[in-house]
Design an enzyme around this catalytic site. Structure first.
Site, mmCIF file in Angstrom:
data_model
loop_
_atom_site.group_PDB
_atom_site.id
_atom_site.type_symbol
_atom_site.label_atom_id
_atom_site.label_comp_id
_atom_site.label_asym_id
_atom_site.label_seq_id
_atom_site.Cartn_x
_atom_site.Cartn_y
_atom_site.Cartn_z
ATOM 1 N N LYS A 224 -38.039 60.477 90.487
ATOM 2 C CA LYS A 224 -38.050 60.874 91.901
ATOM 3 C C LYS A 224 -39.384 60.595 92.583
ATOM 4 O O LYS A 224 -40.400 60.366 91.925
ATOM 5 C CB LYS A 224 -37.671 62.355 92.022
ATOM 6 C CG LYS A 224 -36.166 62.542 91.826
ATOM 7 C CD LYS A 224 -35.670 63.866 92.304
ATOM 8 C CE LYS A 224 -34.143 63.889 92.130
ATOM 9 N NZ LYS A 224 -33.601 65.222 92.222
ATOM 10 N N ARG A 258 -31.532 66.413 83.874
ATOM 11 C CA ARG A 258 -30.736 65.289 84.385
ATOM 12 C C ARG A 258 -31.649 64.065 84.498
ATOM 13 O O ARG A 258 -32.625 64.095 85.274
ATOM 14 C CB ARG A 258 -30.166 65.685 85.755
ATOM 15 C CG ARG A 258 -29.273 64.648 86.403
ATOM 16 C CD ARG A 258 -28.748 65.174 87.749
ATOM 17 N NE ARG A 258 -27.853 64.212 88.361
ATOM 18 C CZ ARG A 258 -28.242 63.185 89.099
ATOM 19 N NH1 ARG A 258 -29.532 62.978 89.337
ATOM 20 N NH2 ARG A 258 -27.342 62.358 89.626
HETATM 21 C C1 9MG Z 1 -27.028 64.093 92.366
HETATM 22 N N1 9MG Z 1 -28.394 64.553 92.157
HETATM 23 C C2 9MG Z 1 -29.529 63.880 92.478
HETATM 24 N N2 9MG Z 1 -30.604 64.617 92.171
HETATM 25 C C3 9MG Z 1 -30.141 65.773 91.643
HETATM 26 C C4 9MG Z 1 -30.738 66.930 91.129
HETATM 27 O O1 9MG Z 1 -32.054 67.084 91.142
HETATM 28 N N3 9MG Z 1 -29.945 67.916 90.670
HETATM 29 C C5 9MG Z 1 -28.589 67.794 90.682
HETATM 30 N N4 9MG Z 1 -27.862 68.821 90.201
HETATM 31 N N5 9MG Z 1 -27.960 66.708 91.156
HETATM 32 C C6 9MG Z 1 -28.725 65.730 91.626
#
Ligand code: 9MG
Length: 276
Positions: A224, A258
């Site tokens: 990010k 994630r």
């Molecule tokens: C779809 N998506 C993109 N960034 C995300 C994040 O930080 N958390 C979750 N749950 N979904 C995300």
């Protein structure tokens, strides 16, 4: 963390130690893999690799949530994600999660075998609460200030940690009132969603305030812009920064991480688990 075991359709997910959720974007305009996996055979191969690399969940998204991304119609989103969910469940033994805010996509993804709903709108969309409850699937409720198109234009908070916690508490109450079970709820501070670098850093330092709510916390920080802002690296060069954040999240008791880079994150978490 209170929920160690979560039922995801016909599979169980153990959250005794942090697990990795691999990102499978099936959008032509996806922010970091540029639609690489929009064809279902390629998507299957990528899911297979993430599974072999140690991901326990594959998060499938058909609409980009990056600032300025084009909105996608229900039918277009369904056309993108359903064949891939079906294919993955025909061929692989893995939990999939559907990254969507649309009620119809939640329902159809559940019918196709999905085991989790990941909603960056925390089920605030039309009919989303009802749809999620009807599927019986666990839901990840993410905090976002504003909406994807405009969320990064000067977001402001008096106290970002308090506001995120308060928002998630209210969404949890809405879910419980709708009949979604406590054991089916996961929460997420939403790094980069309506937050400046300073907000993201403050939130990251206070993940414990969210874990204290008693729900598993999902952290998504992979590649990010907060990493780019700190390291001055482009998206394709943010692996080291992503691993540092995954490690910190695990140390701070995040349950699900994630990520794009599954193999590297799984190794980093093994080291963290062995030594931290
Ligand atoms: C779809 N998506 C993109 N960034 C995300 C994040 O930080 N958390 C979750 N749950 N979904 C995300």
């Amino acid at each position: 963390m209170t929920n160690n075991l979560i039922r995801c359709a016909d599979r169980e997910l153990s959250l005794g130690s942090p697990v990795v959720m691999g990102i499978l974007n099936v959008t032509p305009d996806s922010f970091s893999d540029g639609g690489l996996f929009s064809n279902s055979e390629k998507a299957l191969r990528q899911a297979e690799k993430m599974l072999a690399d140690g991901a326990l969940i594959i998060d499938i998204g058909g609409e980009s949530t990056r600032p300025g991304a084009k909105l996608v119609s229900e039918s277009e989103e369904l056309d993108r994600v359903l064949p891939i969910i079906e294919k993955i469940h025909q061929e692989l033994d893995v939990i999939t999660s559907i990254d969507t805010s649309k009620a119809i996509v939640m329902k159809e993804a559940a019918r196709a075998g999905c085991g989790m709903i990941n909603d960056v709108m925390a089920l605030r969309g039309d009919g989303a609460l009802e749809a999620a409850q009807q599927t019986g699937l666990p839901v990840c409720l993410m905090h976002m200030k504003g909406e994807p198109r405009t969320m990064q234009s000067e977001p402001q908070y008096d106290d970002v940690v308090f506001e995120v916690k308060d928002f998630l508490t209210q969404r949890i109450e809405q879910c419980l009132a709708q009949g979604i079970k406590k054991e089916q709820i996961i929460i997420d501070p939403g790094f980069g969603f309506g937050k400046t670098l300073a907000h993201n850093i403050t939130l990251f330092k206070h993940i414990d305030v969210l874990t204290e709510l008693g729900f598993p916390v999902l952290v998504g920080a992979s590649r990010k812009s907060m990493i780019g802002q700190i390291t001055d690296r482009n998206i394709e060069d943010r692996l080291a920064g992503s691993l540092a954040l995954a490690t910190l999240a695990a140390i701070n008791a995040a349950a699900i991480i994630r990520v794009h880079d599954v193999a590297e994150t799984v190794d980093a978490l093994k080291i963290t688990h062995a030594l931290a």
